[in-house]
Design an enzyme around this catalytic site. Sequence first.
Site, PDB file in Angstrom:
ATOM      1  N   THR A  70       0.828  -1.212   0.000  1.00 30.78           N
ATOM      2  CA  THR A  70       0.000   0.000   0.000  1.00 30.78           C
ATOM      3  C   THR A  70       0.858   1.256   0.000  1.00 30.78           C
ATOM      4  O   THR A  70       0.616   2.195  -0.772  1.00 30.78           O
ATOM      5  CB  THR A  70      -0.951   0.002   1.204  1.00 30.78           C
ATOM      6  OG1 THR A  70      -1.926  -1.033   1.034  1.00 30.78           O
ATOM      7  CG2 THR A  70      -1.678   1.343   1.330  1.00 30.78           C
ATOM      8  N   ASN A 149      -5.265  -9.477  -7.970  1.00 34.10           N
ATOM      9  CA  ASN A 149      -5.310 -10.125  -6.667  1.00 34.10           C
ATOM     10  C   ASN A 149      -6.586 -10.920  -6.412  1.00 34.10           C
ATOM     11  O   ASN A 149      -6.635 -11.736  -5.493  1.00 34.10           O
ATOM     12  CB  ASN A 149      -5.141  -9.083  -5.561  1.00 34.10           C
ATOM     13  CG  ASN A 149      -6.180  -7.984  -5.643  1.00 34.10           C
ATOM     14  OD1 ASN A 149      -6.316  -7.320  -6.673  1.00 34.10           O
ATOM     15  ND2 ASN A 149      -6.929  -7.777  -4.575  1.00 34.10           N
ATOM     16  N   GLN A 178       1.258  -9.532  -6.199  1.00 35.92           N
ATOM     17  CA  GLN A 178       0.819 -10.923  -6.366  1.00 35.92           C
ATOM     18  C   GLN A 178       1.653 -11.699  -7.378  1.00 35.92           C
ATOM     19  O   GLN A 178       1.366 -12.865  -7.644  1.00 35.92           O
ATOM     20  CB  GLN A 178      -0.652 -10.953  -6.784  1.00 35.92           C
ATOM     21  CG  GLN A 178      -1.622 -10.446  -5.742  1.00 35.92           C
ATOM     22  CD  GLN A 178      -1.712 -11.354  -4.523  1.00 35.92           C
ATOM     23  OE1 GLN A 178      -1.281 -12.508  -4.551  1.00 35.92           O
ATOM     24  NE2 GLN A 178      -2.265 -10.838  -3.444  1.00 35.92           N
ATOM     25  N   THR A 236      13.040   6.093  10.468  1.00 34.85           N
ATOM     26  CA  THR A 236      14.063   5.121  10.832  1.00 34.85           C
ATOM     27  C   THR A 236      13.770   3.777  10.157  1.00 34.85           C
ATOM     28  O   THR A 236      12.658   3.258  10.252  1.00 34.85           O
ATOM     29  CB  THR A 236      14.110   4.926  12.354  1.00 34.85           C
ATOM     30  OG1 THR A 236      14.397   6.192  12.965  1.00 34.85           O
ATOM     31  CG2 THR A 236      15.180   3.927  12.738  1.00 34.85           C
ATOM     32  N   CYS A 323      -8.408  -6.654   1.565  1.00 33.23           N
ATOM     33  CA  CYS A 323      -8.601  -5.228   1.842  1.00 33.23           C
ATOM     34  C   CYS A 323     -10.050  -4.794   1.637  1.00 33.23           C
ATOM     35  O   CYS A 323     -10.447  -3.735   2.114  1.00 33.23           O
ATOM     36  CB  CYS A 323      -7.690  -4.392   0.938  1.00 33.23           C
ATOM     37  SG  CYS A 323      -5.944  -4.672   1.236  1.00 33.23           S
TER      38      CYS A 323
END
Length: 380
Positions: A70, A149, A178, A236, A323
């Site tokens: 994403t 997907n 995928q 980070t 999702c």
Amino acid sequence: MIYFDNSATTKPYKEVIDSFVKVSSEFFGNPSSLHNLGMQAEKLLTQARILVANLLTVKPSEIYFTSGGTESNNLAIKGTAILHKNKGKHMILSSVEHPSVREAMEQLKKLGFNLTYLPADQNGRVNVEDVKASIQKDTILVSVMYVNNEVGTIQPIKEIGKLLKQHPGILFHVDAVQAIGKIPLNLVENHVDLCSLSAHKFHGLKGTGALFIREGVRLDPLFSGGNQEWQVRSGTENVAGAVAMAKALRMTMINSELGIERMNSVKALLRTELARIEGLVINTPMENSAPHILNFSIKGIKAEVLIHALEQKGFFISTTSACSSKKQLPSQTLLAMGVSDDLADRAFRISLSYDNTAEEARSFVDVLEEATDQLRRVMK
């Protein structure tokens, strides 16, 4: 338990978890720190980047670690749009994209960008001629996923890349989440500028991924901060996650030849066996589809009810993409393919890993047929 929901997420390899724990425990320094512990972490991050790049046959400087598919999709799309908005505000995407592509584009539409949705045929595939016809003077990006997907359709990425090579002002983004470990992925040969990856789709850990950015391509960053990842992705770095992702990718690639062969065999068996179930319609095309995904609908059966009935028997499959499944809406991919609203609302997805077997497939079909018959009797 028989797990057939690998497109939602895969089970991490034990070695991947072990590497994550070891790096987190023993090399926990910030890779930006100047002391030895930080330098050790930086070295591990560099090694992970080199390994991922080598496995993808690209340069280490072209691999940018992210939190997953994403974020990679959003960085590719919005980063392109923001940086190149003065050059153009037109973008092209297929009508069967993942929500993280589609919604990112729709958000940009509210900011004045123009979108063209490429139609899909009955197999969920876009036509290269439609891409060509959609290109405008102010087009800055084309985004087409490699493997769908939901139904597993493989898009003509090589042909689209060849077309866009004639338009150097247009960037080509491919969501290959995928595709890794399921079909060959040649980013250079296919003239891909941007490519999104997600580790938990190939037995890595959730929250780790990468974006391939071809050398010479520039993006505006989404995050402001410490200018990590060559000033493209501040924050980070997740060193342990990157190391674990590199290990997962290496193990997947090592096992891919036999793994893909096994998945193709299991998928073919499922196609044959599922055909005996009354009212079952297979939505995944026979040709140009990935070896791990099989999508089908069952007339008169509510998807959510059957999913839970199967779960009680120890079988795990899904409806649409993970999702979108909780939104309880018909599959947008199937609707774009011309599937009726009723069948799109009753769709199921089986998604395999290298470890799934023919015995599991036969057992699943037996249980599915039994559960379907029971539900039909209850509904009468």
